[in-house]
Design an enzyme around this catalytic site. Structure first.
Site, PDB file in Angstrom:
ATOM      1  N   CYS A  85       0.810  -1.226   0.000  1.00  0.00           N
ATOM      2  CA  CYS A  85       0.000   0.000   0.000  1.00  0.00           C
ATOM      3  C   CYS A  85       0.838   1.267   0.000  1.00  0.00           C
ATOM      4  O   CYS A  85       0.501   2.249  -0.664  1.00  0.00           O
ATOM      5  CB  CYS A  85      -0.959  -0.005   1.188  1.00  0.00           C
ATOM      6  N   HIS A 180      -1.572   7.328   3.318  1.00  0.00           N
ATOM      7  CA  HIS A 180      -0.111   7.257   3.400  1.00  0.00           C
ATOM      8  C   HIS A 180       0.479   8.439   2.635  1.00  0.00           C
ATOM      9  O   HIS A 180       0.168   8.652   1.461  1.00  0.00           O
ATOM     10  CB  HIS A 180       0.411   5.955   2.777  1.00  0.00           C
TER      11      HIS A 180
END
Length: 290
Positions: A85, A180
């Site tokens: 990810c 993120h």
């Protein structure tokens, strides 16, 4: 109940909490039962004939499935995976700038707690805290982009990773639920202008956009002009969480350019990325109705 489930469905998604060797065995068992597997797990990310795909970046790697099926002895069954990810906050942006020859990348990722499957309720020590270590994450962040940028070797029947750019990373857990963020420094072989870089980022698209796949963002990468963007609170849900945000592009005194990237780790980086991968596999005839 692999045989029972495989007989009932056209394909499966895999996202299980098991040891890597157990995951590899489970996914191969489904594939050999002629049930395609689209995996969110990391167990097969470096199996030479298993495609690891960001659909806009390396859809051509799907071609390796023909070799994988020969190895497994299957007609329908195969395994395809999506990458880690955190790399999606900067890897698509670097790929979009490939015409300028990126040769050295330094990235620090600031990763949300949902990437560890946590919420603040069950991880209270993350409130107001930063943990400068995520097990195995830096190795993934340095190696997985090179596999995405590699090529299919038809003779060796495997995906050969690229040798450049050289990537070094640090991965830090921060008190954010979803999203993120990456601070990225890049040295290029060529000498692009800021305008050229922004144009390359914003015009970049791929096969999902050409095919109009249901989960594909209309604009994959957005450049944010404001000095204080991208922000998790404002930008993480861009294109329903399937788009990438880039901002703060500026010249650097040590490297050539630096920027900040942001992606939604549980949408584009996990479940949504796997769904888009499955949509691409279906559109290209690899996943079919039984």
């Amino acid at each position: 109940d692999v045989e029972k489930i495989a007989s009932m469905v056209d394909f499966v998604f895999c996202a299980v909490d098991m040891k890597k060797d157990e995951i590899r065995a489970l996914e191969e068992k489904y594939a050999k039962a002629e049930c395609p597997v689209v995996s969110n797990n990391s167990a097969h990310r470096h199996t030479p004939d298993v495609p690891m795909v960001i659909p806009e970046v390396n859809p051509e790697h799907i071609e390796i499935i023909a070799s994988q099926r020969k190895r497994l002895g299957t007609k329908r069954g195969f395994i395809a995976v999506k990458p880690n990810c955190s790399i999606q906050s900067y890897t698509p942006a670097i790929f979009a700038l490939k015409e300028f020859g990126p040769k050295l990348v330094v990235a620090t990722t600031y990763q949300a707690i949902s990437g560890a499957g946590k919420t603040f309720k069950d991880w209270p020590e993350m409130v107001g805290n930063i943990i400068p270590f995520i097990g195995g994450e830096e190795e993934k962040s340095e190696k997985e982009p090179l596999r995405l940028w590699g090529y299919v070797d038809d003779e060796k029947k495997q995906i050969v990773p690229a040798e450049s750019p050289v990537i070094t990373c640090q991965c830090i857990r921060v008190p954010v639920l979803n999203g993120h963020t990456a601070a990225v420094f890049v040295k290029f072989k060529k000498n692009p202008t800021k305008e050229q870089l922004i144009e390359a980022l914003e015009k970049f698209s791929g096969v999902p956009q050409e095919l109009g796949l249901p989960s594909a963002p209309k604009q994959f990468i957005r450049y944010c002009e404001e000095d204080n963007r991208p922000q998790v609170a404002l930008d993480v849900d861009y294109e329903h969480g399937m788009g990438i945000n880039v901002g703060r592009l500026r010249e650097d005194t040590v490297y050539d350019w630096k920027f900040v990237g942001l992606s939604h780790n549980t949408v584009r980086g996990a479940a949504g990325g796997a769904v888009l991968c499955a949509e691409l596999l279906k559109a290209q005839g690899y996943i079919t109705k039984k």
